[in-house]
Design a protein around this motif. Structure first.
Motif, short mmCIF file in Angstrom:
data_model
loop_
_atom_site.label_atom_id
_atom_site.label_comp_id
_atom_site.label_asym_id
_atom_site.label_seq_id
_atom_site.Cartn_x
_atom_site.Cartn_y
_atom_site.Cartn_z
N PRO A 34 0.83 -1.34 -0.03
CA PRO A 34 0.01 0.02 0.10
C PRO A 34 0.86 1.31 -0.09
N ASP A 35 1.96 1.21 0.75
CA ASP A 35 2.69 2.43 0.61
C ASP A 35 3.42 2.76 -0.73
N LYS A 36 3.57 1.75 -1.57
CA LYS A 36 3.97 2.03 -2.97
C LYS A 36 2.70 2.30 -3.99
N ASN A 37 1.33 2.03 -3.27
CA ASN A 37 0.34 2.18 -4.29
C ASN A 37 -0.67 3.01 -3.40
N PRO A 38 -0.46 4.27 -2.89
CA PRO A 38 -1.46 5.10 -2.11
C PRO A 38 -2.48 5.17 -2.70
N GLY A 39 -3.79 4.80 -1.99
CA GLY A 39 -5.13 5.07 -2.44
C GLY A 39 -5.62 3.87 -3.44
N LYS A 41 -7.00 0.65 -3.83
CA LYS A 41 -7.67 -0.50 -2.99
C LYS A 41 -7.49 -1.78 -3.61
N GLU A 42 -7.19 -2.02 -5.15
CA GLU A 42 -6.98 -3.21 -5.67
C GLU A 42 -5.60 -3.73 -5.29
N ALA A 43 -4.53 -2.83 -5.31
CA ALA A 43 -3.27 -3.29 -4.85
C ALA A 43 -3.24 -3.69 -3.45
N GLU A 44 -4.19 -3.05 -2.44
CA GLU A 44 -4.01 -3.25 -1.09
C GLU A 44 -4.55 -4.68 -0.93
N GLU A 45 -5.47 -4.92 -1.71
CA GLU A 45 -6.43 -6.16 -1.69
C GLU A 45 -5.38 -7.45 -2.08
N MET A 46 -4.79 -7.19 -3.27
CA MET A 46 -3.76 -8.15 -3.64
C MET A 46 -2.74 -8.38 -2.69
N PHE A 47 -2.09 -7.19 -1.89
CA PHE A 47 -1.27 -7.50 -0.95
C PHE A 47 -1.67 -8.52 0.23
N LYS A 48 -3.05 -8.36 0.56
CA LYS A 48 -3.47 -9.04 1.68
C LYS A 48 -3.60 -10.62 1.14
N LYS A 49 -3.95 -10.69 -0.27
CA LYS A 49 -4.17 -11.99 -0.77
C LYS A 49 -2.73 -12.77 -0.90
N VAL A 50 -1.77 -12.16 -1.15
CA VAL A 50 -0.56 -12.73 -1.55
C VAL A 50 0.11 -13.10 -0.11
N PHE A 117 10.48 -2.89 7.57
CA PHE A 117 9.44 -2.54 6.93
C PHE A 117 9.42 -0.94 6.86
N GLU A 118 9.81 -0.44 7.82
CA GLU A 118 9.88 1.30 7.93
C GLU A 118 11.07 1.71 7.02
N THR A 119 12.39 0.96 7.26
CA THR A 119 13.60 1.32 6.58
C THR A 119 13.10 1.20 4.92
N PHE A 120 12.39 0.26 4.39
CA PHE A 120 12.12 -0.01 3.18
C PHE A 120 10.96 1.22 2.70
N PHE A 121 10.13 1.42 3.67
CA PHE A 121 8.92 2.01 2.88
C PHE A 121 8.70 3.55 3.63
N GLY A 122 9.49 3.76 4.75
CA GLY A 122 9.05 5.01 5.46
C GLY A 122 8.01 5.49 6.02
N GLY A 123 7.13 4.28 6.18
CA GLY A 123 5.86 4.50 6.55
C GLY A 123 5.58 5.05 8.02
N GLY A 124 6.55 4.79 8.86
CA GLY A 124 6.08 4.86 10.32
C GLY A 124 7.16 4.76 11.32
N GLY A 125 7.27 4.26 12.22
CA GLY A 125 8.41 4.08 13.41
C GLY A 125 9.07 2.77 13.02
N ARG A 126 10.38 2.81 13.28
CA ARG A 126 11.10 1.37 13.37
C ARG A 126 10.92 0.54 14.46
N ARG A 127 10.29 1.22 15.66
CA ARG A 127 10.23 0.27 16.74
C ARG A 127 9.17 0.86 17.69
N ALA A 128 8.17 -0.16 18.15
CA ALA A 128 6.87 0.40 18.95
C ALA A 128 7.23 0.32 20.46
N HIS A 129 6.88 1.13 21.37
CA HIS A 129 6.92 0.84 22.65
C HIS A 129 5.48 0.68 23.41
N ASP A 130 5.60 0.27 24.53
CA ASP A 130 4.51 -0.27 25.39
C ASP A 130 3.75 1.07 25.82
#
Length: 390
Positions: A34-39, A41-50, A117-130
């Motif tokens: 999805p980060d490479k295909n913003p908006g 929906k077909e790409a997002e659905e295919m991502f979930k399927k694969v 994931f974030e290093t490749f696509f820059g979509g968010g943080g590299r580590r989540a905290h409690d």
């Protein structure tokens, strides 16, 4: 509508190896992410399927059940027993598409740390905290410089786009005046329990990211992310002696963190452009320099170019083409030991005159006779002696 065949979704044969499956999923995941295909929906659905297909086929037991029973193996009462191997929803129980993506790409971080994931696509943080905060992703920037810049060092401003704190919500992700409420999915626990066939797993709550709370009303600017994409300028000091492949780190100049998370780092990968005169080998420099025939024969001194100005080179009489001279300390500075420099190696090429005046030719013939050389090499020279071989 019948579900698509998992092997066809990944584009592999039924007898594909584990490595083939992983490579196929990696290719498809990057293509449809999805980060490479913003908006899209077909790409997002295919991502979930694969991702679903890979989740099943990477597991030997699930794959065996699928090969035998097909999709029925993961439905209630399917061939895999109560609930099937897939658990609720028929999709692996504790895995989601993001988990699978990180699992496949987990060995490709390049030593930069953080969530791949974030290093490749820059979509968010590299580590989540409690506490719900996430650290910002590390970023990589490729910078090409000249050999002169690499020899003397240089300062450069580099401009790029990255995720930065949203000014509207001050990075909280919540619309001003809104507050955080208890997460309805985990009821404040930060974790949820999922059933996977006969097993029960505990995982971080996907709704609140483990914080136990969620935003009541997301920020209208960043849509709850806490960050927006902005252009930024970073001033970099490039030290003398860098070479292609040198990586410089700028601490804290990667993506901003989320909800109080620390910023990532910026890694600048140096590439040194080819030079029109010099070639580099370690800290030494090489160049080829033409010299006159008379200078090679009689000897003398010439000026040679260096990266630090003019240099002088003494040519002894009788110098032959291909002779290499070393000029100490006129190479590249050592990146680690600043006071140490390599050498400049000059390979001379003796130029033979190609256009002679009649006077010059006569004098050269007189010189040849004085040296005992035949003026017509075809008569008594090498070719004369070798005539019988032709």
């Amino acid at each position: 509508m019948a579900k698509e065949d998992y092997y066809s979704l990944l584009g592999v044969e039924k007898n594909a190896s584990d490595d083939d499956l992983k490579k196929a999923y990696r290719k498809k995941a990057v293509q449809y992410h999805p980060d490479k295909n913003p908006g899209n929906k077909e790409a997002e659905e295919m991502f979930k399927k694969v991702s679903e297909a890979y989740e099943v086929l990477k597991d030997p037991q699930k794959r065996a059940a699928y090969d035998r029973y097909g999709h029925a193996a993961f439905q209630q009462g399917g061939g895999a027993g109560p609930g099937g191997f897939g658990g609720a929803g028929g999709f692996g129980g504790f895995h989601d598409a993001r988990d699978i993506f990180n699992e496949v790409f987990g060995g490709m971080g390049g030593g930069m740390g953080g969530d791949v994931f974030e290093t490749f696509f820059g979509g968010g943080g590299r580590r989540a905290h409690d506490d719900g905060s996430r650290d910002g992703a590390d970023l990589r920037y490729e910078l090409e410089i000249t050999l002169e810049d690499a020899a003397k060092g240089i300062e450069k401003d580099i401009t790029f786009r990255k995720a930065m704190r949203c000014d509207h919500c001050n990075g909280t992700g919540a619309e001003p005046g809104s507050k955080r409420v208890t997460c309805p999915s985990c009821r404040g626990a930060g974790q949820v329990r999922r059933s996977g066939g006969i097993f029960t797993f505990t995982q971080t709550c996907p709704t609140c990211g483990g914080a136990g709370t969620k935003i009541e009303k997301p920020c209208s600017v960043c849509r709850g992310e806490g960050r927006v994409a902005k252009n930024t300028i970073v001033h970099m000091k490039i030290p003398p002696g860098v070479d292609t492949g040198t990586r410089l780190r700028s601490h804290g100049n990667g993506e901003d963190g989320v909800n109080g998370g620390s910023a990532g780092d910026l890694y600048v990968d140096i590439s040194v452009a080819d030079h029109e005169i010099f070639q580099r080998q370690g800290d030494d420099l090489f160049c080829e320099m033409p010299i006159k025939f008379t200078l090679a024969a009689l000897g003398g001194s010439i000026e040679v170019p260096t990266l630090f100005g003019k240099g002088s080179l003494k040519i002894p009489d009788g110098t032959q083409t291909g002779k290499i001279f070393r000029i100490k300390g006129q190479g590249m500075p050592n990146l680690r030991y600043k006071s140490s420099h390599g050498d400049l190696l000059v390979r001379v090429q003796v130029e033979v005159p190609v256009s002679l005046s009649s006077e010059q030719r006569k004098k050269l013939e007189d010189y040849a006779r004085a040296m005992g050389d035949p003026v017509d090499p075809g008569s008594t020279g090498f070719f004369g002696k070798a005539k019988r071989f032709f």
